[in-house]
Write an enzyme that holds these catalytic residues in place. Structure first.
Site, mmCIF file in Angstrom:
data_model
loop_
_atom_site.group_PDB
_atom_site.id
_atom_site.type_symbol
_atom_site.label_atom_id
_atom_site.label_comp_id
_atom_site.label_asym_id
_atom_site.label_seq_id
_atom_site.Cartn_x
_atom_site.Cartn_y
_atom_site.Cartn_z
ATOM 1 N N ASP A 107 0.807 -1.232 0.000
ATOM 2 C CA ASP A 107 0.000 0.000 0.000
ATOM 3 C C ASP A 107 0.835 1.274 0.000
ATOM 4 O OD1 ASP A 107 0.925 -0.654 2.520
ATOM 5 O OD2 ASP A 107 -0.870 0.029 3.567
ATOM 6 N N GLU A 190 11.218 -4.151 11.910
ATOM 7 C CA GLU A 190 12.387 -3.537 11.249
ATOM 8 C C GLU A 190 13.601 -3.563 12.180
ATOM 9 O OE1 GLU A 190 9.465 -2.052 11.787
ATOM 10 O OE2 GLU A 190 8.700 -1.117 9.947
HETATM 11 N N1 UDP Z 1 0.113 -7.865 5.641
HETATM 12 C C1 UDP Z 1 0.177 -9.235 5.607
HETATM 13 N N2 UDP Z 1 -0.673 -9.962 6.425
HETATM 14 C C2 UDP Z 1 -1.576 -9.363 7.259
HETATM 15 C C3 UDP Z 1 -1.624 -7.959 7.298
HETATM 16 C C4 UDP Z 1 -0.752 -7.230 6.484
HETATM 17 O O1 UDP Z 1 0.960 -9.801 4.862
HETATM 18 O O2 UDP Z 1 -2.324 -10.085 7.962
HETATM 19 C C5 UDP Z 1 1.005 -7.079 4.769
HETATM 20 C C6 UDP Z 1 0.314 -5.924 4.037
HETATM 21 O O3 UDP Z 1 -0.195 -6.355 2.790
HETATM 22 C C7 UDP Z 1 1.417 -4.886 3.925
HETATM 23 C C8 UDP Z 1 2.270 -5.144 5.162
HETATM 24 O O4 UDP Z 1 1.989 -6.486 5.592
HETATM 25 O O5 UDP Z 1 2.195 -5.083 2.755
HETATM 26 C C9 UDP Z 1 1.960 -4.169 6.300
HETATM 27 O O6 UDP Z 1 0.583 -4.270 6.636
HETATM 28 P P1 UDP Z 1 -0.379 -2.996 6.742
HETATM 29 O O7 UDP Z 1 -0.235 -2.174 5.518
HETATM 30 O O8 UDP Z 1 -1.738 -3.478 7.111
HETATM 31 O O9 UDP Z 1 0.272 -2.272 8.001
HETATM 32 P P2 UDP Z 1 0.360 -0.730 8.350
HETATM 33 O O10 UDP Z 1 0.777 0.007 7.132
HETATM 34 O O11 UDP Z 1 -1.008 -0.355 8.771
HETATM 35 O O12 UDP Z 1 1.369 -0.694 9.433
HETATM 36 MN MN MN Z 2 0.524 -0.266 5.166
#
Ligand code: UDP
Ligand code: MN
Length: 241
Positions: A107, A190
């Site tokens: 995203d 990270e």
């Molecule tokens: N993701 C995943 N499994 C999950 C939730 C998220 O593989 O159950 C992936 C998601 O597609 C993204 C990354 O992990 O590429 C980070 O997740 P998210 O964008 O929901 O986190 P945020 O940006 O809110 O920290």
């Molecule tokens: Mn995200």
């Protein structure tokens, strides 16, 4: 030829999946010499994503590695770890030593100039990431060309206060480290990974004009309330199944 960049994108099945990966994949299609590792948090590879990858024409690897149930039950679920770990293993097994590893969530938004910044990474390189937390940017603090600390709204006791999109790693360097891994600890993925690379803060390679240019953003997509929408029916996302 220039070093290959292994772009690791964790993703999971939900209504936005096809839209996110289409947008990201078409951005990546503008970049030379990359290999896209799409790592699904799932037991199987999603059919529309296989189709997308075939159409894009980029070198790619499509993996499926579900998160163990124990972690899904935690209050703060560590997202995308099982699938990133699988991609790490793939890079250790098949990645060229001259290559560069970069994590890019499905995203996020990226300026393709960042790829030419990170391509020369030998050990670990870093740069700012936009749209992070209260400070709106997360960045290494640079003094006389060296990283001396971090500017980040959520220190949380982390040694490396960096977003997932804020660093790259030399594959040859990574392969020389013994216990490289990413922990299943929400918010510390990270930091845990970077600690496992045994890099000192003063050895980090500074990119993006001394960490003054923002070339990647931690954008987030509003969640579709139709959580059960079947992505296999993406050709008409308006139909709830
Ligand atoms: N993701 C995943 N499994 C999950 C939730 C998220 O593989 O159950 C992936 C998601 O597609 C993204 C990354 O992990 O590429 C980070 O997740 P998210 O964008 O929901 O986190 P945020 O940006 O809110 O920290
Ligand atoms: Mn995200």
């Amino acid at each position: 030829s220039s070093p290959i960049i292994y772009v690791v994108t964790p993703t999971y099945k939900r209504p936005e999946m096809v839209a996110e990966l289409t947008r990201l994949g078409q951005t990546l299609s503008m970049v030379q010499n990359i290999h896209w590792i799409v790592a699904e948090d799932s037991a199987t590879c999603s059919r529309p994503i296989t189709g997308l990858l075939q159409r894009l024409g980029l070198p790619y690897t499509h993996l499926a590695t579900p998160m163990p149930d124990v972690y899904r039950k935690e209050r703060y679920v560590p997202r995308g770890v099982s699938n990133r770990r699988a991609a790490l293993q793939w890079v250790r097994d098949y990645g060229k030593n001259t290559g560069v590893l970069f994590f890019l969530d499905d995203d996020n938004a990226i300026d393709i100039r960042l790829f030419e910044e990170m391509r020369s990474t030998e050990t670990v390189s870093m740069w700012p990431v936009g749209l992070i937390g209260e400070y709106t940017v997360s960045s290494p603090v640079v003094k006389n060309g060296k990283v001396v600390g971090f500017y980040d709204g959520w220190p949380a006791g982390r040694k490396f206060q960096v977003d997932m999109a804020g660093f790259a790693v030399g594959v040859g360097y990574m392969k020389k480290q013994k216990k490289v891994t990413m922990p299943y600890i929400a918010g510390h993925e990270e930091d845990g990974f970077l600690k496992s690379l045994n890099i000192n803060i003063n050895e980090i390679e500074v990119k993006a004009n001394g960490c003054t240019d923002i070339l990647v953003w931690h954008t987030r997509t509003a969640k579709n309330p139709l959580r059960n929408l079947n992505i296999e029916s993406h050709q008409n996302d308006n139909i709830k199944v």
